[in-house]
Design an enzyme around this catalytic site. Structure first.
Site, PDB file in Angstrom:
ATOM      1  N   CYS A   2       0.770  -1.307   0.005  1.00  0.00           N
ATOM      2  CA  CYS A   2       0.006   0.034  -0.138  1.00  0.00           C
ATOM      3  C   CYS A   2       0.934   1.354   0.036  1.00  0.00           C
ATOM      4  O   CYS A   2       0.521   2.279  -1.236  1.00  0.00           O
ATOM      5  CB  CYS A   2      -0.977  -0.128   1.241  1.00  0.00           C
ATOM      6  SG  CYS A   2      -2.215   1.065   1.003  1.00  0.00           S
ATOM      7  N   ARG A  27      -3.677   4.914   4.620  1.00  0.00           N
ATOM      8  CA  ARG A  27      -3.997   3.989   3.441  1.00  0.00           C
ATOM      9  C   ARG A  27      -4.415   2.745   3.776  1.00  0.00           C
ATOM     10  O   ARG A  27      -4.899   2.238   2.991  1.00  0.00           O
ATOM     11  CB  ARG A  27      -2.613   4.144   2.701  1.00  0.00           C
ATOM     12  CG  ARG A  27      -2.511   5.501   1.965  1.00  0.00           C
ATOM     13  CD  ARG A  27      -1.068   5.568   1.380  1.00  0.00           C
ATOM     14  NE  ARG A  27      -1.196   4.556   0.272  1.00  0.00           N
ATOM     15  CZ  ARG A  27      -1.454   5.238  -1.049  1.00  0.00           C
ATOM     16  NH1 ARG A  27      -1.540   6.444  -1.032  1.00  0.00           N
ATOM     17  NH2 ARG A  27      -1.338   4.426  -2.022  1.00  0.00           N
ATOM     18  N   TRP A  74      -0.690  -4.157   2.172  1.00  0.00           N
ATOM     19  CA  TRP A  74      -1.793  -4.630   2.530  1.00  0.00           C
ATOM     20  C   TRP A  74      -1.999  -5.675   1.442  1.00  0.00           C
ATOM     21  O   TRP A  74      -1.883  -5.579   0.137  1.00  0.00           O
ATOM     22  CB  TRP A  74      -2.689  -3.554   1.884  1.00  0.00           C
ATOM     23  CG  TRP A  74      -4.143  -3.612   2.134  1.00  0.00           C
ATOM     24  CD1 TRP A  74      -4.801  -3.562   3.289  1.00  0.00           C
ATOM     25  CD2 TRP A  74      -5.166  -3.909   1.262  1.00  0.00           C
ATOM     26  NE1 TRP A  74      -6.163  -3.893   2.947  1.00  0.00           N
ATOM     27  CE2 TRP A  74      -6.498  -4.152   1.795  1.00  0.00           C
ATOM     28  CE3 TRP A  74      -5.271  -4.319  -0.403  1.00  0.00           C
ATOM     29  CZ2 TRP A  74      -7.603  -4.506   1.063  1.00  0.00           C
ATOM     30  CZ3 TRP A  74      -6.367  -4.347  -1.017  1.00  0.00           C
ATOM     31  CH2 TRP A  74      -7.556  -4.726  -0.265  1.00  0.00           C
ATOM     32  N   ASN A 100       4.065  -1.614  -4.944  1.00  0.00           N
ATOM     33  CA  ASN A 100       2.290  -1.680  -5.052  1.00  0.00           C
ATOM     34  C   ASN A 100       2.034  -2.223  -6.173  1.00  0.00           C
ATOM     35  O   ASN A 100       2.627  -1.919  -7.472  1.00  0.00           O
ATOM     36  CB  ASN A 100       2.125  -0.297  -4.801  1.00  0.00           C
ATOM     37  CG  ASN A 100       2.207   0.375  -3.206  1.00  0.00           C
ATOM     38  OD1 ASN A 100       2.585  -0.523  -2.320  1.00  0.00           O
ATOM     39  ND2 ASN A 100       2.422   1.617  -3.105  1.00  0.00           N
ATOM     40  N   GLY A 101       0.940  -3.155  -6.362  1.00  0.00           N
ATOM     41  CA  GLY A 101       0.341  -3.531  -7.550  1.00  0.00           C
ATOM     42  C   GLY A 101       0.257  -4.823  -7.452  1.00  0.00           C
ATOM     43  O   GLY A 101       0.671  -5.812  -6.466  1.00  0.00           O
ATOM     44  N   GLU A 481     -24.758   5.548   1.694  1.00  0.00           N
ATOM     45  CA  GLU A 481     -23.486   5.876   2.063  1.00  0.00           C
ATOM     46  C   GLU A 481     -23.374   6.008   3.758  1.00  0.00           C
ATOM     47  O   GLU A 481     -22.507   5.652   4.284  1.00  0.00           O
ATOM     48  CB  GLU A 481     -23.328   7.570   1.838  1.00  0.00           C
ATOM     49  CG  GLU A 481     -22.155   8.186   2.315  1.00  0.00           C
ATOM     50  CD  GLU A 481     -20.876   7.496   2.144  1.00  0.00           C
ATOM     51  OE1 GLU A 481     -19.679   8.002   2.532  1.00  0.00           O
ATOM     52  OE2 GLU A 481     -20.769   6.690   1.104  1.00  0.00           O
ATOM     53  N   LYS A 485     -20.709   3.827   5.952  1.00  0.00           N
ATOM     54  CA  LYS A 485     -19.748   4.513   6.792  1.00  0.00           C
ATOM     55  C   LYS A 485     -19.659   3.473   8.043  1.00  0.00           C
ATOM     56  O   LYS A 485     -18.982   3.182   8.837  1.00  0.00           O
ATOM     57  CB  LYS A 485     -20.174   5.638   7.222  1.00  0.00           C
ATOM     58  CG  LYS A 485     -19.696   6.851   6.144  1.00  0.00           C
ATOM     59  CD  LYS A 485     -18.325   7.049   6.292  1.00  0.00           C
ATOM     60  CE  LYS A 485     -17.803   7.546   4.903  1.00  0.00           C
ATOM     61  NZ  LYS A 485     -17.824   6.366   3.675  1.00  0.00           N
ATOM     62  N   GLU A 488     -17.935   0.133   7.482  1.00  0.00           N
ATOM     63  CA  GLU A 488     -16.414   0.368   7.295  1.00  0.00           C
ATOM     64  C   GLU A 488     -15.718   0.460   8.581  1.00  0.00           C
ATOM     65  O   GLU A 488     -14.729   0.082   8.815  1.00  0.00           O
ATOM     66  CB  GLU A 488     -16.202   1.665   6.451  1.00  0.00           C
ATOM     67  CG  GLU A 488     -16.475   1.605   5.046  1.00  0.00           C
ATOM     68  CD  GLU A 488     -16.102   2.831   4.016  1.00  0.00           C
ATOM     69  OE1 GLU A 488     -15.382   2.749   3.046  1.00  0.00           O
ATOM     70  OE2 GLU A 488     -16.280   3.891   4.733  1.00  0.00           O
ATOM     71  N   HIS A 504     -39.979  -5.541  -0.012  1.00  0.00           N
ATOM     72  CA  HIS A 504     -39.746  -6.603  -1.016  1.00  0.00           C
ATOM     73  C   HIS A 504     -38.471  -7.503  -0.501  1.00  0.00           C
ATOM     74  O   HIS A 504     -37.930  -8.153  -1.304  1.00  0.00           O
ATOM     75  CB  HIS A 504     -39.366  -6.115  -2.455  1.00  0.00           C
ATOM     76  CG  HIS A 504     -40.553  -5.342  -3.237  1.00  0.00           C
ATOM     77  ND1 HIS A 504     -41.574  -6.027  -3.597  1.00  0.00           N
ATOM     78  CD2 HIS A 504     -40.779  -4.235  -3.240  1.00  0.00           C
ATOM     79  CE1 HIS A 504     -42.611  -5.072  -3.895  1.00  0.00           C
ATOM     80  NE2 HIS A 504     -41.766  -3.706  -3.748  1.00  0.00           N
ATOM     81  N   LYS A 603      -6.986   3.151   1.739  1.00  0.00           N
ATOM     82  CA  LYS A 603      -7.522   4.414   1.358  1.00  0.00           C
ATOM     83  C   LYS A 603      -7.528   4.543  -0.054  1.00  0.00           C
ATOM     84  O   LYS A 603      -8.528   5.186  -0.615  1.00  0.00           O
ATOM     85  CB  LYS A 603      -6.676   5.451   1.785  1.00  0.00           C
ATOM     86  CG  LYS A 603      -7.328   7.044   1.523  1.00  0.00           C
ATOM     87  CD  LYS A 603      -8.482   7.308   2.115  1.00  0.00           C
ATOM     88  CE  LYS A 603      -8.927   8.499   2.008  1.00  0.00           C
ATOM     89  NZ  LYS A 603     -10.417   8.760   2.520  1.00  0.00           N
TER      90      LYS A 603
END
Length: 608
Positions: A2, A27, A74, A100-101, A481, A485, A488, A504, A603
């Site tokens: 990360c 991050r 990460w 990273n990647g 949203e 939150k 998370e 439903h 992040k």
């Protein structure tokens, strides 16, 4: 992924690298490591967990070195443990690399290298890359990296050092951000400017397919094909205090409370009240080009996708143009219909989100005009788009986005205003909207005055394991949203639904143990929402309502009410989301969760 930090210069590298890693903690990561070039060769230390664990491994003594790289990982390939943590080295520990990647063809490369006598010690794709560099090394580290990268498929942001090359860092990127920071007799490499902001504000952003050779007094940039690049030096406007907590317990709380200021920044200088129009010169489009637009696509991920959904409501009503909102991760893998009258907005806080970048590039290959809505100046989306609008939210450190979300909504409202004035929105209508926009920051301050009430509600429900969030119309995305939150940062299961869809399916879940948060503002669907509340209460559900100031009727219908000031119905999400951010925050704190660095989250998601 990360976080990457590299230093080469005249000062001791260890404290600079560790400080840089701490700046990147927001991050998200699960392990950390450092490689220092000392008189006796490369010294590599790694640990699982927080950077404090790495500091414990390093001990009290400071290793003498003016040259090194460090990383927070990460996990993508291989579980988070000390072996899989970065930096990775070749067998002789002469070359160290952080990455990273994702190297997509690492299995093929691994089999090839195994046949050449190399041995894999980790479960990572990154280790294969450092062995590949060693395999291609013939005295020139830059060329070894260049040759290795021509054989790689996937994404990377890397920094490489070698005991054979004192005072040299090789950095390269493809799809994962990397920045070179320029100092006096020292230079830096990082995946994020926050890692180097206390040392320099002069930076060069690497583009995809570029390699930088960085020494204390110089840097040299070429392409993978060895074509020289003339770099563009940029001056960063962010200050160090903008990435500090400033007395708040968490970055997230600070950023929630910064929203009055960031929303003013988002619209400052962009509203012409006399003409009733937003001025967005960064779009790089003339008025006649704006009038020709017949269709808008907005692509985004996560919280940005929710802001895009709100933007859809705003733009369609203001401009009467059809708007489609696409998950960026899905957009590129289907065959979207795009013509010369379609415009695409790529919305991303970081400007580096891999899926959003890929969606944007797919649209460009189909001849679509692509515009960015981003926060980070100089980010890849900002550089690769045809134009766009910065949201000016400043650095957002908390992994769970708050101020960037509302600033994105504000900017999308300005875009809606501009497109609307090009079509059917009158000066008088637009002036009324501008007046409402300018009141919103002060109205958010009014909501902050009710924070004690929000804490009391959090105290009543923080031990619950499931929440349902309901909204209708433009506040349905706010329900999404709010639920995001909560899940998370508190790890409570939460779902957002259109209120009418509750019957439903989700209504089967409702009982006395399922708190239901309902956005019930005085708008055209108020009576419908009240009926949905009655359905919840008939099943012993506990209702927390977000209501419009002055609404006394709702008090008798729900268990708790949180009021927000009245505003234009298109701008209600900018107010209704604030209590939901604070509710999620205080519940997470009461549950003892890591608010700024929730588990498993990063992040900036720079891999698919």
């Amino acid at each position: 992924m990360c976080g990457i930090v590299g230093y080469v210069g005249h000062r001791q590298a260890q404290p600079i690298l560790l400080s840089g890693l701490k700046r990147l903690e927001y991050r998200g990561y699960d392990s950390a490591g450092i490689a220092l070039l000392t008189d006796s060769g490369l010294m590599v230390s790694k640990s699982v967990g927080k950077i404090s664990m790495l500091e414990a491994v390093l001990g009290d003594s400071e290793h003498k070195s003016t040259h090194g790289i460090a990383h927070t990982r990460w996990a993508t390939h291989g579980e988070p443990n000390e072996v899989n943590a970065h930096p990775h080295t070749d067998a002789a520990c002469e070359i160290a690399l952080v990455h990273n990647g994702i190297i997509e063809n690492y299995r093929t490369l691994k089999e090839y290298l195994m046949r050449k006598g190399y041995k894999a010690r980790t479960d990572t794709d990154t280790e294969i890359l450092v062995h590949l560099i060693h395999f291609n090394y013939n005295g020139d580290l830059t060329e070894a990296v260049r040759t290795a990268l021509t054989q790689v498929e996937g994404t990377y942001g890397i920094a490489v050092v070698s005991s054979h090359h004192p005072d040299l860092i090789i950095a390269a990127r493809k799809g994962s951000p990397l920045v070179v920071g320029l100092g006096e007799g020292e230079n830096f490499v990082a995946s994020d400017i926050s890692a180097m902001l206390e040392h320099t504000k002069r930076v060069v952003y690497l583009e995809d397919g570029e390699i930088a050779s960085v020494t204390p007094n110089d840097y040299h940039i070429t392409t993978i094909q060895n074509v020289e690049i003339t770099p563009r030096i940029q001056e960063i406007s962010w200050s160090l205090d903008m990435i500090e907590k400033s007395g708040y317990d968490h970055f997230m709380l600070k950023e929630i409370h910064e929203q009055p200021a960031t929303l003013r920044n988002a619209h400052r200088g962009r509203l012409n009240f006399e003409k009733g129009i937003a001025r967005l010169n960064g779009l790089n489009l003339q008025y006649d080009e704006l009038r020709r637009i017949k269709r808008v696509i907005i692509t985004a991920c996560g919280t940005s996708w929710h802001s895009a959904l709100i933007g859809k409501y705003i733009i369609e009503e203001m401009a009467r143009i059809p708007v489609e909102v696409e998950y960026a991760s899905e957009f590129r893998y289907r065959s979207p219909i795009i013509d010369e009258n379609t415009i695409l907005f790529a919305v991303s806080q970081s400007g580096e989100t891999a899926d959003t970048l890929a969606a944007m590039r797919e649209a460009k290959t189909r001849g679509c005009t692509v515009l960015g809505v981003v926060n980070v100046v100089g980010s890849t989306i900002a550089r690769d788009s045809d134009g766009g609008v910065y949201i000016h939210a400043g650095p957002e450190i908390g992994v769970a986005s708050t101020k960037a979300f509302t600033s994105q909504v504000m900017v999308l409202a300005l875009i809606g205003n501009l497109l609307g004035r090009m079509r059917q929105l009158s000066v008088q209508e637009s002036q009324e909207m501008i007046e409402w926009i300018q009141k919103i920051p002060d109205q958010i301050e009014e909501i902050f005055a009710t924070e004690d009430s929000i804490k009391e509600i959090a105290k009543a429900y923080y031990e619950k394991n499931n929440f349902l969030y309901l909204g209708r119309g433009i506040n349905y995305p706010v329900a999404l949203e709010g639920a995001l939150k909560l899940k998370e940062i508190s790890y409570i299961h939460a779902e957002g639904y259109p209120a009418a869809e509750m019957k439903h399916g989700p209504i089967a879940l409702i009982d006395e143990n399922m708190p239901v948060v309902v956005i019930a503002l005085k708008d055209p669907v108020y009576d419908k929402v009240m009926s949905n509340i009655a359905e919840v209460q008939a099943r012993n559900g506990h209702v927390i309502a977000i209501a419009t100031e002055g609404d006394t009727e709702i008090v008798e219908r729900v268990n708790h009410v949180l009021y927000v000031p009245q505003t234009h119905r298109l701008f209600t999400p900018l107010l209704s989301v604030i209590p939901l951010q604070l509710l999620a925050y205080h519940i997470a704190v009461m549950r003892g969760c890591s608010v700024d660095q929730p588990r498993n989250l990063a992040k900036s998601v720079t891999v698919e």
